[in-house]
Design an enzyme around this catalytic site. Sequence first.
Site, PDB file in Angstrom:
ATOM      1  N   GLN A  83       0.845  -1.199   0.000  1.00  9.16           N
ATOM      2  CA  GLN A  83       0.000   0.000   0.000  1.00  9.16           C
ATOM      3  C   GLN A  83       0.878   1.245   0.000  1.00  9.16           C
ATOM      4  OE1 GLN A  83      -3.471   0.000   2.742  1.00  9.16           O
ATOM      5  NE2 GLN A  83      -2.871  -2.128   3.155  1.00  9.16           N
ATOM      6  N   SER A  84       0.427   2.264  -0.736  1.00  5.78           N
ATOM      7  CA  SER A  84       1.296   3.427  -0.964  1.00  5.78           C
ATOM      8  C   SER A  84       1.801   4.042   0.335  1.00  5.78           C
ATOM      9  CB  SER A  84       0.597   4.462  -1.836  1.00  5.78           C
ATOM     10  OG  SER A  84      -0.668   4.760  -1.309  1.00  5.78           O
TER      11      SER A  84
END
Length: 171
Positions: free
Chosen positions: A62-63
Amino acid sequence: GLRRREASVLVVGLDNSGKTSLLNFLLPTDEQSSDIAPTVGFNVEHFSRQGVSFTAFDMSGQSRYRTMWTNYYHSTNGIIFVVDSSDRTRILVAREELQQLLSHRDIYSRNIPILIFANKMDLRDALSDVGVSSALGLDGIINKSWHICSSNALKGDGIADGIDWLSTAIK
Ligand code: GTP
Ligand code: MG
Protein backbone atom coordinates in the site's frame (compact mmCIF):
# COMPACT_ATOMS: atom_id res chain seq x y z
CA GLY A 1 30.67 -28.61 1.23
CA LEU A 2 27.25 -28.98 2.76
CA ARG A 3 27.39 -25.66 4.52
CA ARG A 4 23.89 -24.49 5.32
CA ARG A 5 23.34 -21.12 3.74
CA GLU A 6 21.17 -18.33 5.07
CA ALA A 7 19.65 -15.58 3.01
CA SER A 8 17.51 -12.59 3.72
CA VAL A 9 15.10 -11.55 0.96
CA LEU A 10 12.89 -8.52 0.60
CA VAL A 11 9.48 -9.15 -0.95
CA VAL A 12 8.03 -6.01 -2.53
CA GLY A 13 5.55 -4.93 -5.20
CA LEU A 14 2.25 -3.06 -5.27
CA ASP A 15 -0.61 -3.90 -2.91
CA ASN A 16 -2.83 -6.74 -4.16
CA SER A 17 -0.05 -8.19 -6.38
CA GLY A 18 0.00 -11.43 -4.35
CA LYS A 19 3.19 -11.21 -2.23
CA THR A 20 1.71 -12.72 0.93
CA SER A 21 -0.17 -15.42 -1.02
CA LEU A 22 3.00 -16.37 -2.82
CA LEU A 23 5.06 -16.63 0.38
CA ASN A 24 2.27 -18.59 2.04
CA PHE A 25 2.81 -21.27 -0.56
CA LEU A 26 6.45 -21.68 0.50
CA LEU A 27 5.68 -22.16 4.19
CA PRO A 28 5.45 -25.57 5.83
CA THR A 29 1.88 -26.89 5.45
CA ASP A 30 1.03 -26.41 9.13
CA GLU A 31 2.01 -22.74 8.94
CA GLN A 32 0.01 -21.88 5.84
CA SER A 33 -3.07 -19.74 6.32
CA SER A 34 -6.30 -20.09 4.41
CA ASP A 35 -7.40 -16.47 4.49
CA ILE A 36 -4.92 -13.76 3.68
CA ALA A 37 -5.57 -10.11 4.47
CA PRO A 38 -3.69 -7.06 3.15
CA THR A 39 -0.38 -6.77 5.00
CA VAL A 40 -0.06 -3.97 7.55
CA GLY A 41 3.52 -2.71 7.67
CA PHE A 42 5.37 -5.98 7.13
CA ASN A 43 5.67 -9.57 8.33
CA VAL A 44 8.71 -11.81 8.63
CA GLU A 45 8.47 -15.39 7.36
CA HIS A 46 10.93 -18.30 7.30
CA PHE A 47 11.20 -21.12 4.79
CA SER A 48 13.87 -23.43 3.42
CA ARG A 49 14.53 -24.41 -0.15
CA GLN A 50 17.50 -26.20 -1.78
CA GLY A 51 19.60 -26.03 1.38
CA VAL A 52 19.07 -22.31 1.75
CA SER A 53 17.33 -21.06 4.85
CA PHE A 54 15.39 -17.95 3.85
CA THR A 55 14.19 -15.09 6.01
CA ALA A 56 11.64 -13.16 3.98
CA PHE A 57 10.44 -9.65 4.74
CA ASP A 58 6.91 -9.52 3.36
CA MET A 59 6.29 -5.80 2.93
CA SER A 60 2.95 -4.07 2.52
CA GLY A 61 2.52 -2.67 -0.98
CA GLN A 62 0.00 0.00 0.00
CA SER A 63 1.30 3.43 -0.96
CA ARG A 64 1.40 4.72 2.62
CA TYR A 65 3.77 1.91 3.62
CA ARG A 66 6.02 1.81 0.54
CA THR A 67 8.60 4.17 2.07
CA MET A 68 9.35 1.40 4.60
CA TRP A 69 10.85 -0.77 1.85
CA THR A 70 14.03 1.31 1.76
CA ASN A 71 14.87 0.53 5.41
CA TYR A 72 15.68 -3.05 4.41
CA TYR A 73 17.58 -2.45 1.16
CA HIS A 74 21.07 -2.34 2.72
CA SER A 75 20.77 -5.68 4.53
CA THR A 76 19.01 -7.80 1.92
CA ASN A 77 20.66 -10.58 -0.09
CA GLY A 78 18.01 -10.54 -2.80
CA ILE A 79 14.80 -8.90 -3.98
CA ILE A 80 11.54 -10.57 -4.93
CA PHE A 81 9.35 -8.14 -6.88
CA VAL A 82 5.77 -9.32 -7.40
CA VAL A 83 3.52 -7.91 -10.14
CA ASP A 84 -0.16 -8.48 -10.85
CA SER A 85 0.16 -9.37 -14.56
CA SER A 86 -3.52 -8.65 -15.13
CA ASP A 87 -3.46 -5.10 -13.74
CA ARG A 88 -2.53 -3.31 -16.95
CA THR A 89 -3.16 0.17 -15.56
CA ARG A 90 -1.09 -0.14 -12.42
CA ILE A 91 1.80 -1.96 -14.10
CA LEU A 92 3.09 1.54 -14.89
CA VAL A 93 3.08 2.33 -11.18
CA ALA A 94 4.86 -0.97 -10.54
CA ARG A 95 7.49 0.01 -13.13
CA GLU A 96 7.97 3.34 -11.38
CA GLU A 97 8.43 1.64 -7.98
CA LEU A 98 10.87 -0.92 -9.40
CA GLN A 99 12.93 1.76 -11.14
CA GLN A 100 13.09 3.76 -7.89
CA LEU A 101 14.25 0.65 -6.03
CA LEU A 102 16.94 -0.06 -8.64
CA SER A 103 18.30 3.47 -8.47
CA HIS A 104 18.39 3.62 -4.65
CA ARG A 105 21.93 4.00 -3.28
CA ASP A 106 21.60 0.88 -1.13
CA ILE A 107 20.69 -1.24 -4.17
CA TYR A 108 22.29 0.43 -7.17
CA SER A 109 25.91 -0.49 -6.59
CA ARG A 110 25.31 -3.91 -5.02
CA ASN A 111 25.31 -7.11 -7.00
CA ILE A 112 22.13 -8.64 -5.61
CA PRO A 113 19.76 -10.79 -7.66
CA ILE A 114 16.24 -9.66 -8.52
CA LEU A 115 13.49 -12.19 -9.02
CA ILE A 116 10.29 -10.91 -10.62
CA PHE A 117 7.09 -12.89 -10.34
CA ALA A 118 4.59 -12.10 -13.10
CA ASN A 119 1.81 -13.26 -10.81
CA LYS A 120 -1.89 -14.00 -11.44
CA MET A 121 -1.02 -15.74 -14.70
CA ASP A 122 -4.33 -17.61 -14.35
CA LEU A 123 -6.41 -14.50 -15.03
CA ARG A 124 -7.74 -13.98 -18.54
CA ASP A 125 -6.27 -10.47 -18.89
CA ALA A 126 -2.79 -11.46 -17.69
CA LEU A 127 0.22 -10.32 -19.71
CA SER A 128 2.84 -12.99 -20.52
CA ASP A 129 6.24 -12.95 -18.84
CA VAL A 130 7.62 -11.24 -21.95
CA GLY A 131 4.85 -8.63 -21.78
CA VAL A 132 5.47 -7.95 -18.09
CA SER A 133 9.22 -7.82 -18.68
CA SER A 134 8.82 -5.19 -21.35
CA ALA A 135 6.24 -3.19 -19.35
CA LEU A 136 8.64 -3.04 -16.39
CA GLY A 137 11.68 -2.22 -18.53
CA LEU A 138 13.72 -5.17 -17.26
CA ASP A 139 16.05 -5.01 -20.27
CA GLY A 140 17.38 -1.78 -18.83
CA ILE A 141 18.71 -3.46 -15.67
CA ILE A 142 22.49 -3.24 -15.61
CA ASN A 143 25.02 -4.95 -13.33
CA LYS A 144 22.45 -7.19 -11.64
CA SER A 145 21.19 -10.62 -12.46
CA TRP A 146 17.44 -10.84 -12.80
CA HIS A 147 14.93 -13.49 -13.68
CA ILE A 148 11.20 -13.41 -14.38
CA CYS A 149 8.72 -16.22 -13.74
CA SER A 150 5.02 -16.35 -14.42
CA SER A 151 3.21 -17.55 -11.31
CA ASN A 152 -0.14 -18.44 -9.84
CA ALA A 153 0.10 -17.91 -6.10
CA LEU A 154 -3.25 -19.58 -5.49
CA LYS A 155 -2.11 -22.90 -6.95
CA GLY A 156 1.63 -22.52 -6.54
CA ASP A 157 2.53 -22.72 -10.24
CA GLY A 158 5.91 -21.18 -11.08
CA ILE A 159 6.89 -20.39 -7.48
CA ALA A 160 9.39 -23.20 -6.90
CA ASP A 161 11.11 -22.45 -10.24
CA GLY A 162 11.62 -18.85 -9.23
CA ILE A 163 12.92 -19.62 -5.75
CA ASP A 164 15.31 -22.25 -7.13
CA TRP A 165 16.79 -19.60 -9.43
CA LEU A 166 17.15 -17.24 -6.45
CA SER A 167 18.82 -19.92 -4.30
CA THR A 168 21.48 -20.34 -6.98
CA ALA A 169 21.84 -16.63 -7.71
CA ILE A 170 22.42 -15.61 -4.08
CA LYS A 171 26.13 -16.01 -3.42
P1 GTP B 1 -0.46 -6.24 0.27
O1 GTP B 1 -0.15 -7.03 1.49
O2 GTP B 1 -1.64 -5.33 0.46
O3 GTP B 1 0.71 -5.50 -0.28
O4 GTP B 1 -0.94 -7.30 -0.89
P2 GTP B 1 -0.20 -8.64 -1.36
O5 GTP B 1 0.71 -8.32 -2.49
O6 GTP B 1 0.39 -9.35 -0.20
O7 GTP B 1 -1.40 -9.49 -1.99
P3 GTP B 1 -2.17 -10.73 -1.32
O8 GTP B 1 -1.30 -11.92 -1.23
O9 GTP B 1 -2.84 -10.26 -0.09
O10 GTP B 1 -3.23 -11.04 -2.48
C1 GTP B 1 -4.16 -10.07 -2.93
C2 GTP B 1 -5.36 -10.75 -3.61
O11 GTP B 1 -4.94 -11.38 -4.82
C3 GTP B 1 -5.98 -11.86 -2.76
O12 GTP B 1 -7.37 -11.81 -2.92
C4 GTP B 1 -5.40 -13.13 -3.36
O13 GTP B 1 -6.25 -14.24 -3.19
C5 GTP B 1 -5.30 -12.76 -4.83
N1 GTP B 1 -4.22 -13.49 -5.54
C6 GTP B 1 -2.94 -13.62 -5.17
N2 GTP B 1 -2.23 -14.32 -6.08
C7 GTP B 1 -3.10 -14.66 -7.06
C8 GTP B 1 -2.97 -15.39 -8.29
O14 GTP B 1 -1.91 -15.88 -8.69
N3 GTP B 1 -4.10 -15.51 -9.04
C9 GTP B 1 -5.31 -14.98 -8.67
N4 GTP B 1 -6.34 -15.16 -9.47
N5 GTP B 1 -5.45 -14.27 -7.52
C10 GTP B 1 -4.37 -14.12 -6.72
MG1 MG C 1 0.64 -8.87 1.78
